[in-house]
Scaffold this motif. Structure first.
Motif, short mmCIF file in Angstrom:
data_model
loop_
_atom_site.label_atom_id
_atom_site.label_comp_id
_atom_site.label_asym_id
_atom_site.label_seq_id
_atom_site.Cartn_x
_atom_site.Cartn_y
_atom_site.Cartn_z
N ALA A 33 -29.00 -45.40 -10.29
CA ALA A 33 -28.27 -44.23 -9.83
C ALA A 33 -27.41 -43.59 -10.91
CB ALA A 33 -27.41 -44.59 -8.62
N ALA A 34 -26.85 -44.40 -11.79
CA ALA A 34 -25.89 -43.86 -12.75
C ALA A 34 -26.50 -43.52 -14.09
CB ALA A 34 -24.74 -44.84 -12.94
N LEU A 35 -27.81 -43.64 -14.23
CA LEU A 35 -28.45 -43.46 -15.53
C LEU A 35 -29.40 -42.28 -15.53
CD1 LEU A 35 -29.25 -47.18 -16.42
CD2 LEU A 35 -27.24 -45.84 -17.07
N GLY A 36 -29.55 -41.66 -16.72
CA GLY A 36 -30.52 -40.60 -16.91
C GLY A 36 -31.22 -40.79 -18.24
N SER A 37 -31.88 -39.76 -18.73
CA SER A 37 -32.58 -39.86 -20.01
C SER A 37 -32.58 -38.51 -20.71
CB SER A 37 -34.01 -40.35 -19.81
OG SER A 37 -34.75 -39.40 -19.04
N VAL A 38 -32.83 -38.55 -22.02
CA VAL A 38 -32.85 -37.34 -22.85
C VAL A 38 -34.11 -37.37 -23.70
CG1 VAL A 38 -31.68 -36.02 -24.64
CG2 VAL A 38 -30.33 -37.24 -22.92
N ALA A 39 -34.82 -36.25 -23.82
CA ALA A 39 -36.04 -36.18 -24.62
C ALA A 39 -36.11 -34.83 -25.32
CB ALA A 39 -37.28 -36.40 -23.76
N GLY A 40 -36.82 -34.80 -26.47
CA GLY A 40 -36.98 -33.55 -27.19
C GLY A 40 -37.85 -33.73 -28.42
N THR A 41 -37.91 -32.71 -29.26
CA THR A 41 -38.72 -32.74 -30.48
C THR A 41 -37.90 -32.18 -31.65
OG1 THR A 41 -39.68 -30.57 -30.04
CG2 THR A 41 -40.88 -32.49 -29.22
N VAL A 42 -38.29 -32.60 -32.88
CA VAL A 42 -37.64 -32.14 -34.10
C VAL A 42 -38.73 -31.66 -35.07
CG1 VAL A 42 -36.13 -32.75 -36.03
CG2 VAL A 42 -35.78 -33.81 -33.79
N ALA A 43 -38.51 -30.49 -35.68
CA ALA A 43 -39.53 -29.92 -36.57
C ALA A 43 -38.86 -29.20 -37.74
CB ALA A 43 -40.43 -28.95 -35.80
N ASP A 44 -39.67 -28.90 -38.76
CA ASP A 44 -39.22 -28.11 -39.90
C ASP A 44 -39.03 -26.66 -39.45
OD1 ASP A 44 -40.01 -26.19 -42.25
OD2 ASP A 44 -39.42 -28.06 -43.23
N SER A 45 -37.93 -26.03 -39.87
CA SER A 45 -37.62 -24.69 -39.40
C SER A 45 -38.59 -23.64 -39.91
CB SER A 45 -36.19 -24.31 -39.80
OG SER A 45 -36.06 -24.30 -41.22
N LEU A 46 -39.24 -23.88 -41.05
CA LEU A 46 -40.16 -22.89 -41.60
C LEU A 46 -41.59 -23.11 -41.14
CD1 LEU A 46 -38.82 -22.55 -45.25
CD2 LEU A 46 -38.57 -20.92 -43.38
N SER A 47 -42.09 -24.31 -41.36
CA SER A 47 -43.50 -24.58 -41.05
C SER A 47 -43.72 -24.99 -39.61
CB SER A 47 -44.03 -25.69 -41.96
OG SER A 47 -43.42 -26.93 -41.61
N ARG A 48 -42.63 -25.39 -38.93
CA ARG A 48 -42.69 -25.91 -37.57
C ARG A 48 -43.53 -27.16 -37.46
NH1 ARG A 48 -42.84 -20.57 -37.38
NH2 ARG A 48 -45.07 -20.42 -37.18
N GLU A 49 -43.75 -27.84 -38.59
CA GLU A 49 -44.40 -29.14 -38.58
C GLU A 49 -43.41 -30.19 -38.09
OE1 GLU A 49 -47.75 -30.22 -39.58
OE2 GLU A 49 -47.84 -28.14 -38.92
N PRO A 50 -43.85 -31.17 -37.28
CA PRO A 50 -42.93 -32.20 -36.78
C PRO A 50 -42.35 -33.05 -37.91
CG PRO A 50 -45.21 -32.78 -36.31
CD PRO A 50 -45.23 -31.38 -36.80
N LEU A 51 -41.11 -33.47 -37.76
CA LEU A 51 -40.45 -34.34 -38.73
C LEU A 51 -40.43 -35.76 -38.17
CD1 LEU A 51 -37.44 -32.13 -39.90
CD2 LEU A 51 -39.66 -32.47 -41.01
N ALA A 52 -41.19 -36.64 -38.81
CA ALA A 52 -41.30 -38.02 -38.35
C ALA A 52 -40.13 -38.85 -38.87
CB ALA A 52 -42.62 -38.63 -38.81
N PHE A 53 -39.67 -39.78 -38.03
CA PHE A 53 -38.64 -40.76 -38.40
C PHE A 53 -37.29 -40.11 -38.73
CE2 PHE A 53 -42.80 -42.37 -39.96
CZ PHE A 53 -43.01 -43.27 -38.92
N ALA A 54 -36.98 -38.96 -38.11
CA ALA A 54 -35.65 -38.38 -38.21
C ALA A 54 -34.70 -39.17 -37.31
CB ALA A 54 -35.67 -36.91 -37.81
#
Length: 812
Positions: A33-54
């Motif tokens: 009841a008291a817990l939730g979760s957070v999710a998202g993605t991180v990428a390079d601002s120019l190429s929009r390629e994903p950034l691994a291990f940030a």
């Protein structure tokens, strides 16, 4: 085509069903009841390629009990078990500016999706920092081993084949490569090469090392990869990351017994939305190869063979590509590649039949001359798009690969014994054209899903190999006539329809991934000469599972399981005869079946210092090279057959230790390998474990100098009736930055002590032989590279296509 498409949809439905069932079951479970979760993605601002291990940090407003995690190789992150409340989210990544703080409200029992985060490169930081540490040639990461080829002085002036031979745990065999006892599929920029055996080695030997950026060695690929091959080696070529127009010019020379040279030019133009690139490379060399064999003919005689062959190789590689950003979220591109290589051979093989006391009885001398020309074009079209701001992404690929070969050899055999001397030689020749093609379509989809990430895809591949080998013979003084016993026109067609789904998420300190791949296969092998056709149709499922427990910031424990298929090389199923010498032939087996394996691996890593792995495999219908002897003619025929089962056990421990404040990097791997065939055939149950040690040292010296030393040793190994003797190899290289760091001058020596040879004995099916095969490997090479043009950095695109596995199986 309609049937194949219907099969593809059926396989996709079958593969998706278990994943949907898992998702529904998980969704039905209540969240505390008291817990939730957070999710998202991180990428390079120019190429929009994903950034691994940030690094992703979630800070409560009271600044206590901060939570953190790292992004996956897709740039996705997920934090589960987060107490409800207000937080600030930050992302940090080396070489990039820290993200602006993002306010996140976590609700109890709900998953909060954060808008995609884009990090900008920190050019001021990169320009203002002087890096004194040297980049290691070998890096051990959580899911793969990475060879930084561009940072290796030894790799300069060499080839892709040279680089793979230095990878820890990777062994070269007649069928290609193996990794810790597992069959290996070789990819090029994420695309399957569709070559294997000698043709794969020829392609890698024709690829200059200067065109390589890095090599990824993946011991346990997920269901996302083709089920073929229990391990994957992905060769990533260089690609500019700079704005404007720039390029690299390379030139080199070297010598072993003979001379060699290489030259290349790559050009790149990158604007905000457009990237055009291309390159041309040429490699020319002349090398030698020797063979020695002694085997028992009868209880009172033995046959001794000695061969020497010189080989001239010239290859020209051309590539041209275009990437274009259609919009903020979509991009498309085309990549054209072509390789034209010519090879010639001139060799002599002498076979002497002697008594066991050394008295000569007869002698056979075979002189061989031959030429081959191979043209292999390939085309890739791709499109990728982000469907929304939550991380949904779609990738489409269409691929074509062609392999066209014109080949011919002439063999002149002179035979002498006590009854005949000075006779005219017998002649034998072959004309062996090949026309092979691979066509592939694939679609891959990914999205955040239930506190994790879901990936799914469809793929269909059509492969055709057309080999028309014509043999002619001319006995002493006679005209040429067709040799019906060896001539054969064989066409093999294969269609594989595949679907996969994988789901990954983090549960507190544990990262879990489950996957399922389904492959429906249709094959037809037709000998037009013999009027024989073999057809097969089968559907197989390949589950996979991996889990990594992050015990602490420094200690990680892992486990993985996967089911794989070992598909035979296309040449193995072709029943034609390949002439090696008067006493040795090779022949395909049209009744061969693929082999299946269950693979388990346990891993442990401590910081960036130590990593350990232990793997076990159980193989059914295992593919093993076979030997049979004709007692009347003393001819030995090599082929392949299926045997009941086999077991393999492998382990390794890698120590990575930076010294002298990072200026000296050392990577040392020690391991063992054991494999045993479970079959009652004579000699096949023989087994002996082997120990392996490899070490690599890179040292950054003063005034732009860098040195590298590497070595490898493997103790004797016995498997399936073949006993291999120990192997040893060492190399040395040194490089110097010149012309204000725009140029690099490299000098290296490979196989310093000339010990890289394959020594083995065959003790099976009544054959007792000792063999030594050696291809020239000791060279001194001098290489120069020069970078020119704009130096403003922009991240480049990487894309994968879908035909490399089929390339890795072509060997004709």
């Amino acid at each position: 085509m309609k049937n194949a498409f219907n099969s593809l949809l059926l396989v996709g439905a079958l593969a998706a069903a278990p994943s949907l069932a898992i998702a529904q079951t998980a969704a039905a479970q209540a969240t505390p009841a008291a817990l939730g979760s957070v999710a998202g993605t991180v990428a390079d601002s120019l190429s929009r390629e994903p950034l691994a291990f940030a690094t992703v940090i979630l800070l409560p407003v009271d600044a206590q009990n901060a939570l953190s995690t790292m992004t996956t190789d897709k740039g996705a992150f997920s934090l589960a078990g987060v107490p409800a409340g207000q937080y600030t989210l930050l992302v940090r990544y080396l070489g990039y500016k820290e993200s602006a703080p993002v306010a996140v409200a976590v609700a109890a029992g709900r998953s909060t999706a954060v808008a995609p985060l884009a990090l900008a490169a920190d050019r001021h930081v990169l320009a203002g920092v002087t890096v004194t540490a040297t980049k290691a040639f070998i890096e051990q990461r959580a899911d793969k081993l990475v060879l930084n080829v561009a940072a290796s002085p030894i790799a300069a002036g060499g080839t892709a084949h040279d680089v793979l031979s230095r990878a820890p745990g990777v062994l070269e065999s007649g069928a290609g490569y193996s990794l810790r006892g597992k069959t290996v599929t070789v990819l090029l920029d994420g695309k399957y090469t569709n070559l294997s055996g000698e043709e794969l080695k020829s392609m890698l030997s024709a690829m200059p090392g200067s065109t390589l950026d890095k090599v990824e060695v993946i011991a346990n690929p997920s269901a996302k990869y083709d089920a073929q091959g229990a391990a994957v080696i992905n060769i990533i070529t260089t690609k500019s990351r700079k704005f404007g127009t720039n390029g690299v010019l390379t030139a080199g020379t070297g010598a072993g017994r003979y001379g060699r040279y290489n030259a290349g030019l790559t050009l790149n133009h990158r604007a905000d939305r457009l990237n055009i690139y291309g390159g041309l490379d040429r490699l020319e060399s002349k090398t030698y190869a020797t063979t020695r064999a002694v085997r028992s003919a009868t209880s009172e005689t033995q046959l001794q063979e000695n061969g020497l062959e010189t080989r001239r190789n010239a290859s020209n590689s051309l590539r041209a590509g275009l990437d274009y950003d259609l919009s903020k979220n979509s991009s498309a591109g085309v990549l054209l590649k072509g390789m034209l290589s010519t090879r010639s051979r001139d060799g002599q093989n002498t076979a002497e039949l002697n008594t066991t006391r050394g008295l000569p009885l007869s002698e056979s001398v075979v002189n061989t001359v031959g030429t081959a020309k191979v043209l292999s074009p390939s085309v890739n079209l791709y499109y990728k798009t982000k469907l929304d701001t939550l991380g949904k992404e779609l990738r489409l690929n269409a691929d074509y690969f062609g392999y066209n070969k014109a080949s011919g050899n002439t063999y002149a055999t002179s035979f002498t014994d006590e009854f005949s001397t000075g006779q005219n030689p017998d002649f034998l020749r072959d004309n062996s054209p090949a026309s092979n093609s691979v066509k592939s379509l694939s679609a891959d989809y990914s999205q955040p899903f239930y506190k994790g990430n879901l990936e799914a895809g469809l793929k269909t591949t059509f492969t055709t190999t057309d080999n028309d080998i014509r043999w002619e013979q001319a006995p002493a003084g006679q005209p040429w006539t067709l040799d019906l016993g060896k001539t054969n026109h064989f066409i093999y067609r294969e269609n594989i329809n595949a679907a996969y789904a994988t789901y990954s998420r983090s549960i507190k300190k544990t990262e879990v991934q489950v996957g399922l791949r389904a492959e429906q296969t249709n094959t037809t092998g037709t000998s037009l000469t013999l009027n024989q056709t073999n057809e097969r149709h089968y559907l197989n499922f390949f589950p996979s599972f991996s889990a990594q427990y992050n015990q602490s910031e420094k200690v990680q424990l892992g486990f993985s399981y996967s089911r794989k298929i070992d598909r035979f090389r296309f040449g193995i199923v072709n029943p034609f005869v390949n002439y090696i010498s008067q006493y040795r032939y090779a022949q395909g087996n049209p009744n061969i079946r693929p082999s299946f394996s269950h693979n388990f691996e346990f891993t442990h890593s401590y910081s960036s210092l130590l990593s350990t792995s232990l793997s076990y495999g159980h193989h059914t219908d295992v593919l093993i090279e076979t030997y049979r002897k004709d007692d009347a003619t003393q001819v030995v025929v090599n082929s392949f057959g299926n045997f009941r089962s086999a077991e393999s056990l492998d382990g390794s421990m890698t120590l990575m230790k930076p010294l002298l404040n990072g200026k000296w990097t050392t990577v040392t791997t020690a391991g063992f390998s054991f494999a045993k065939v479970n079959d009652g055939s004579v000699g096949l149950r023989n087994a002996r474990p082997a120990a392996m040690l490899s070490t690599n040292h890179t040292l950054a010296l003063a005034k732009g100098l860098k040195a590298e030393v590497s070595g490898m040793y493997m103790s004797p190994l016995t498997f399936g009736g073949v006993a291999f003797k120990s192997r040893f190899y060492t190399g040395f290289g040194i490089s110097k930055s010149v012309l204000k760091d725009l140029g690099t001058l490299t000098l290296n020596v490979t196989d310093v002590f000339n010990t890289q040879q394959n020594r083995y004995s065959v003790l099976a099916n009544g054959i007792n032989s000792r063999n030594v095969d050696q291809t020239e490997s000791r060279f001194v090479k001098l290489n120069f590279s020069y970078k020119f043009g704009n130096k403003n950095v922009k991240a480049s695109q990487r894309r994968s296509t879908g035909i490399e596995g089929e390339k890795s199986r072509m060997d004709n």
